[in-house]
Design a protein around this motif. Structure first.
Motif, short mmCIF file in Angstrom:
data_model
loop_
_atom_site.label_atom_id
_atom_site.label_comp_id
_atom_site.label_asym_id
_atom_site.label_seq_id
_atom_site.Cartn_x
_atom_site.Cartn_y
_atom_site.Cartn_z
N UNK A 25 -25.36 -21.55 -137.50
CA UNK A 25 -23.96 -21.90 -137.35
C UNK A 25 -23.81 -22.91 -136.23
N UNK A 26 -23.10 -23.99 -136.52
CA UNK A 26 -22.76 -24.98 -135.51
C UNK A 26 -21.33 -24.72 -135.05
N UNK A 27 -21.18 -24.38 -133.79
CA UNK A 27 -19.86 -24.14 -133.20
C UNK A 27 -19.49 -25.36 -132.36
N UNK A 28 -18.35 -25.95 -132.64
CA UNK A 28 -17.88 -27.13 -131.93
C UNK A 28 -16.67 -26.77 -131.08
N UNK A 29 -16.73 -27.11 -129.80
CA UNK A 29 -15.57 -26.98 -128.92
C UNK A 29 -15.33 -28.34 -128.26
N UNK A 30 -14.32 -28.42 -127.44
CA UNK A 30 -14.00 -29.69 -126.79
C UNK A 30 -15.14 -30.15 -125.89
N UNK A 31 -15.79 -29.22 -125.21
CA UNK A 31 -16.80 -29.57 -124.20
C UNK A 31 -18.23 -29.34 -124.65
N UNK A 32 -18.45 -28.48 -125.63
CA UNK A 32 -19.82 -28.08 -125.93
C UNK A 32 -20.07 -27.95 -127.43
N UNK A 33 -21.37 -27.98 -127.76
CA UNK A 33 -21.85 -27.65 -129.11
C UNK A 33 -22.76 -26.44 -128.97
N UNK A 34 -22.72 -25.57 -129.97
CA UNK A 34 -23.59 -24.40 -129.99
C UNK A 34 -24.27 -24.32 -131.36
N UNK A 35 -25.57 -24.08 -131.34
CA UNK A 35 -26.29 -23.73 -132.56
C UNK A 35 -26.61 -22.24 -132.47
N UNK A 36 -26.14 -21.47 -133.45
CA UNK A 36 -26.17 -20.01 -133.34
C UNK A 36 -26.83 -19.39 -134.56
N UNK A 37 -27.72 -18.44 -134.31
CA UNK A 37 -28.27 -17.57 -135.35
C UNK A 37 -27.97 -16.16 -134.92
N UNK A 38 -27.16 -15.46 -135.70
CA UNK A 38 -26.60 -14.19 -135.24
C UNK A 38 -27.12 -12.99 -136.01
N UNK A 39 -28.35 -13.06 -136.54
CA UNK A 39 -28.91 -11.87 -137.17
C UNK A 39 -28.94 -10.72 -136.17
N UNK A 40 -28.74 -9.53 -136.65
CA UNK A 40 -28.72 -8.36 -135.77
C UNK A 40 -30.13 -8.05 -135.29
N UNK A 41 -30.41 -8.40 -134.04
CA UNK A 41 -31.76 -8.21 -133.50
C UNK A 41 -32.13 -6.73 -133.49
N UNK A 42 -31.17 -5.89 -133.18
CA UNK A 42 -31.46 -4.45 -133.12
C UNK A 42 -31.88 -3.89 -134.47
#
Length: 240
Positions: A31-48
């Motif tokens: 997932x690419x999350x875009x905000x005014x100041x930052x970009x985030x590349x996220x993988x949110x599989x449940x590690x537990x």
């Protein structure tokens, strides 16, 4: 909902391309999350539950000469897109000698990240190579699934050795075993070990030092890569 950005500086472009290439090595989709100041590349599989997690954070001002975005609403000024990072990495490979790269959110039968690479030309006009990368817009109601992972209380934290050395060792070990044992202590010692019916191999690292954040718990191995422009966290579930 709008997004457009432009990179002109060659150093920034190469740095961004290397970051995306690294992410593409770690996951097929994210997932690419875009905000005014930052970009985030996220993988949110449940590690537990046995999944792998990733949280990569970039300050847009360190990469982009122009950066404009309007989120889904004034009170929720963000955009979440599901994409295949390899597609973005492949598009950026064509930009090694580019005069500029423009990235924008478009709608071409489906939502796309359109990457326009401006290449030098012998004539007065520039050559433009355009890549339309399909993405999926993630609705507001699902945003809570893509928050920074909570880090458990750690048992050991340790600085890693030279990454090229560690990579070479791990790649050789994976040819011998499907799993690897990571051992570390608060004296700055770390071991990488594999054990099979036929062979037992251990590599020892000494005097690595111990930072004040977490790396290893009984449930998760948490890798943190810190750079002036990028922070990358990677979470791997532990077997024991």
């Amino acid at each position: 909902m709008r997004f457009r950005a432009k990179i002109v500086d060659v150093g920034c472009l190469n740095h961004f391309a290397r970051t995306v290439h690294t992410i593409a090595k770690l996951t097929k989709t994210c997932t690419l999350r875009l905000t005014v100041d930052k970009l985030y590349f996220i993988l949110s599989d449940k590690v537990a539950n046995g999944g792998v997690g990733m949280w990569c954070e970039l300050s847009q001002g360190n990469f982009f000469d122009e950066f404009q975005m309007e989120g889904v609403a004034a009170e929720h000024n963000e955009i979440y897109l599901e994409l295949m990072p390899e597609n973005l990495a492949r598009a950026l490979r064509t930009a090694q000698n580019a005069k500029a790269v423009k990235i924008k959110l478009t709608n071409k039968q489906c939502p796309c990240l359109t990457v326009a690479v401006e290449l030098p030309s012998l004539s007065s006009s520039s050559r433009i190579v355009t890549h339309d990368l399909p993405v999926r817009v993630i609705p507001r109601k699902l945003w809570s699934d893509f928050r920074e992972p909570r880090v458990p209380d750690f048992d050991v934290s340790i600085y890693l050795p030279v990454l090229k050395t560690m990579k070479s060792i791990v790649e050789r070990m994976k040819n011998l075993s499907n799993s690897i044992v990571i051992e570390a202590n608060l004296n700055g010692d770390m071991n990488l070990k594999i054990e099979t019916e036929l062979v037992s191999v251990t590599t020892h690292f000494r005097e690595l030092g111990n930072p004040p954040w977490d790396i290893v718990s009984q449930r998760i191995v948490h890798f943190i890569l810190l750079h002036e422009d990028v922070s990358l966290q990677y979470f791997i579930p532990a077997l024991a």
